[in-house]
Write an enzyme that holds these catalytic residues in place. Structure first.
Site, PDB file in Angstrom:
ATOM      1  CG  HIS A   1      -2.267  -6.517   0.911  1.00 45.54           C
ATOM      2  ND1 HIS A   1      -1.501  -5.488   1.408  1.00 45.54           N
ATOM      3  CD2 HIS A   1      -3.282  -5.916   0.243  1.00 45.54           C
ATOM      4  CE1 HIS A   1      -2.026  -4.324   1.060  1.00 45.54           C
ATOM      5  NE2 HIS A   1      -3.108  -4.565   0.342  1.00 45.54           N
TER       6      HIS A   1
ATOM      7  NE  ARG B   1     -13.062  -9.793  -0.733  1.00 43.61           N
ATOM      8  CZ  ARG B   1     -12.340  -8.746  -0.345  1.00 43.61           C
ATOM      9  NH1 ARG B   1     -12.607  -7.539  -0.855  1.00 43.61           N
ATOM     10  NH2 ARG B   1     -11.357  -8.884   0.531  1.00 43.61           N
TER      11      ARG B   1
ATOM     12  CG  ASP C   1      -2.142  -0.902   0.995  1.00 40.19           C
ATOM     13  OD1 ASP C   1      -2.351  -1.352  -0.142  1.00 40.19           O
ATOM     14  OD2 ASP C   1      -2.874  -1.166   1.966  1.00 40.19           O
TER      15      ASP C   1
END
Length: 310
Positions: free
Chosen positions: A275, A285, A219
């Site tokens: 990730h 989702r 990130d």
């Protein structure tokens, strides 16, 4: 795998030499035919390959959908770049870099309220490739292969109410104090930053690069402002959708978080927490990314009803 490939021929050669010796001596201690022994060698070699290959891609479940977690964390070694940058922000350097998952910070009602806010906006958009976002701060909403601004569209004037924005603010404040508590930082020293957005993932094939959410990333590299990342889930893995687990990429075994309604995942945004999200195989989702920075120049205000006043 290159080391494995070197080892397997060595094992085979040793066995062949041994078998040759047995054959030459015509030992009476074994009644096994040579071809049976050869098959044993081959099967053993294949088992070695399967064992090491499965280790390379093994996933360990860090947080199951079926369990209610008061809190589960993993301490990590901070990446050097992350620590070097945060060291200059007093009160914002974490005591430890880690990841933390809890089902006790955000209530079921609070998560349901935010899901309704998300659906209220997302029904006016929808990405062609199945990865849609709604950003209440900027007004960005996925539509087809582009984005529209919910605060500028004539048909979406006053779409969200003051109650909707307050629902976001309450949850954001709870999350901010959860970060402060679990990472040992001052809540007054971390600030909401962009992008902070709702996400809706389906099983549609990707059309543009934005749709490819499954690539591993850091990130802090993707978003310069990020120092603490949080994810709040609004749907259940294995019930509302298949696939779509969140995966932390680690040196030995990757660790997965299975989304659960109201589940909150918090982690430092540096390279220690690389990730990705698995591709959604079916269903829908829903989640929300709420990001925080230590650098006040990247701070943003909470979205509010004033966004509609132009």
């Amino acid at each position: 795998m290159s080391e494995l490939k070197r080892r397997i021929p060595k094992i085979t050669n040793e066995k062949e030499t041994e078998l040759s010796t047995v054959k030459d001596k015509k030992s009476t201690n074994t009644n096994l035919p040579l071809r049976v022994l050869s098959r044993i060698v081959v099967i053993t070699s294949l088992l070695i390959v399967v064992y090491f290959t499965s280790k390379d891609g093994k996933l360990i479940t860090f947080a199951k959908q079926s369990e209610v977690l008061a809190g589960k964390g993993q301490i990590l070694e901070c990446s050097s770049d992350y620590i070097k940058e945060l060291d200059k922000y007093e009160g914002c350097l974490p005591k430890e870099c880690k990841r933390f998952v809890t089902d006790k910070v955000i209530s079921e009602k609070e998560s349901l309220d935010l899901l309704q806010v998300a659906k209220k906006g997302l029904k006016y958009g929808g990405s062609s490739g199945g990865a849609s976002i709604l950003d209440l701060h900027s007004g960005a909403l996925s539509k087809g292969q582009y984005f529209i601004n919910i605060y500028k569209e004539e048909g979406m004037k006053n779409l969200f109410s003051e109650k909707d924005f307050n629902s976001f603010k309450v949850v954001k404040e709870k999350i901010k104090y959860a970060i402060a508590n679990h990472f040992g930082v001052l809540p007054s020293k971390i600030y909401l930053t962009q992008p902070t957005f709702f996400s809706e993932f389906t099983a549609k094939n990707a059309v543009i690069l934005h749709d490819e959410y499954w690539h591993p990333h850091v990130d802090k590299v993707t978003y310069q402002s990020f120092h603490y990342t949080t994810l709040l889930y609004f749907s259940d893995y294995g019930i509302d959708f298949q696939g779509g687990r969140f995966v932390f990429v680690d040196e030995k075994f990757n660790k997965t978080v299975e989304p659960r309604k109201g589940r909150l995942s918090i982690f430092t945004s540096g390279a220690e927490n690389m990730h990705y999200v698995e591709k959604v195989e079916s269903g829908t989702r829903y989640a929300m990314t709420i990001s925080f920075t230590c650098d006040q120049q990247y701070a943003i205000e909470d979205p509010s009803i004033n966004k509609y006043i132009n």
